[in-house]
Design a protein around this motif. Structure first.
Motif, mmCIF file in Angstrom:
data_model
loop_
_atom_site.group_PDB
_atom_site.id
_atom_site.type_symbol
_atom_site.label_atom_id
_atom_site.label_comp_id
_atom_site.label_asym_id
_atom_site.label_seq_id
_atom_site.Cartn_x
_atom_site.Cartn_y
_atom_site.Cartn_z
ATOM 1 N N GLN A 100 4.072 -1.371 3.093
ATOM 2 C CA GLN A 100 3.158 -1.167 4.220
ATOM 3 C C GLN A 100 2.654 0.275 4.249
ATOM 4 O OE1 GLN A 100 5.738 -2.406 7.403
ATOM 5 N NE2 GLN A 100 4.866 -4.468 7.464
ATOM 6 N N LEU A 101 3.560 1.212 4.022
ATOM 7 C CA LEU A 101 3.148 2.618 4.002
ATOM 8 C C LEU A 101 2.216 2.899 2.831
ATOM 9 C CD1 LEU A 101 6.459 4.443 4.930
ATOM 10 C CD2 LEU A 101 4.342 4.390 6.254
ATOM 11 N N ALA A 102 2.464 2.263 1.703
ATOM 12 C CA ALA A 102 1.600 2.463 0.535
ATOM 13 C C ALA A 102 0.189 1.993 0.835
ATOM 14 C CB ALA A 102 2.173 1.717 -0.669
ATOM 15 N N VAL A 103 0.072 0.858 1.489
ATOM 16 C CA VAL A 103 -1.251 0.333 1.842
ATOM 17 C C VAL A 103 -1.935 1.263 2.830
ATOM 18 C CG1 VAL A 103 -2.423 -1.533 3.073
ATOM 19 C CG2 VAL A 103 -0.709 -2.077 1.342
ATOM 20 N N MET A 104 -1.187 1.760 3.788
ATOM 21 C CA MET A 104 -1.772 2.614 4.825
ATOM 22 C C MET A 104 -2.166 3.990 4.306
ATOM 23 S SD MET A 104 0.444 1.677 8.240
ATOM 24 C CE MET A 104 1.785 2.689 7.740
ATOM 25 N N THR A 105 -1.483 4.484 3.299
ATOM 26 C CA THR A 105 -1.739 5.856 2.855
ATOM 27 C C THR A 105 -2.570 5.945 1.594
ATOM 28 O OG1 THR A 105 0.374 5.912 1.655
ATOM 29 C CG2 THR A 105 0.364 6.752 3.922
ATOM 30 N N SER A 106 -2.874 4.823 0.965
ATOM 31 C CA SER A 106 -3.696 4.881 -0.239
ATOM 32 C C SER A 106 -5.170 4.935 0.140
ATOM 33 C CB SER A 106 -3.428 3.690 -1.152
ATOM 34 O OG SER A 106 -3.876 2.498 -0.549
ATOM 35 N N GLY A 107 -5.934 5.349 -0.777
ATOM 36 C CA GLY A 107 -7.359 5.356 -0.483
ATOM 37 C C GLY A 107 -7.957 6.541 -1.026
#
Length: 107
Positions: A100-107
């Motif tokens: 979940q953190l990976a999805v939220m912090t990637s970009g």
């Protein structure tokens, strides 16, 4: 995605008291969460944050131990500290949180 912040998160100015972290991002492929985010959100040591990131990518204690040149017992000991600091109790819970953190912090 919204998640509660621990009291000692260090993500705000001293006069601010945020209680949750809200993140919005575009859909796409996620990379492991940045170690800095894990250290700031959960108070992980650099070694614990590094282990958590490798664990998020590998998902297997033996592979994590091999990649970090540590014994499996050392990985287990550090993982217990990561569980305690992140409020997780199982490998699957930690992997879900890290994803979940990976999805939220990637970009």
């Amino acid at each position: 995605m919204a998640m509660p912040l621990p009291a000692d998160h260090g993500l705000a100015w001293p006069w601010q008291r945020p209680l949750i972290l809200v993140m919005v991002r575009e859909a796409g492929k996620a990379s492991p969460p940045p170690e800095r985010v894990l250290r700031e959100l959960f108070g992980l040591t650099p070694a614990e944050a590094r282990l958590a990131c490798v664990f998020a990518a590998e998902g297997d204690l033996r592979r994590v131990a091999d990649q970090l040149c540590l014994s499996v017992e050392t990985v287990r000991t550090q993982l217990k500290a990561v569980f305690s600091k992140t409020g997780t109790g199982r490998q699957s819970e930690l992997l879900r949180l890290l994803a979940q953190l990976a999805v939220m912090t990637s970009g």
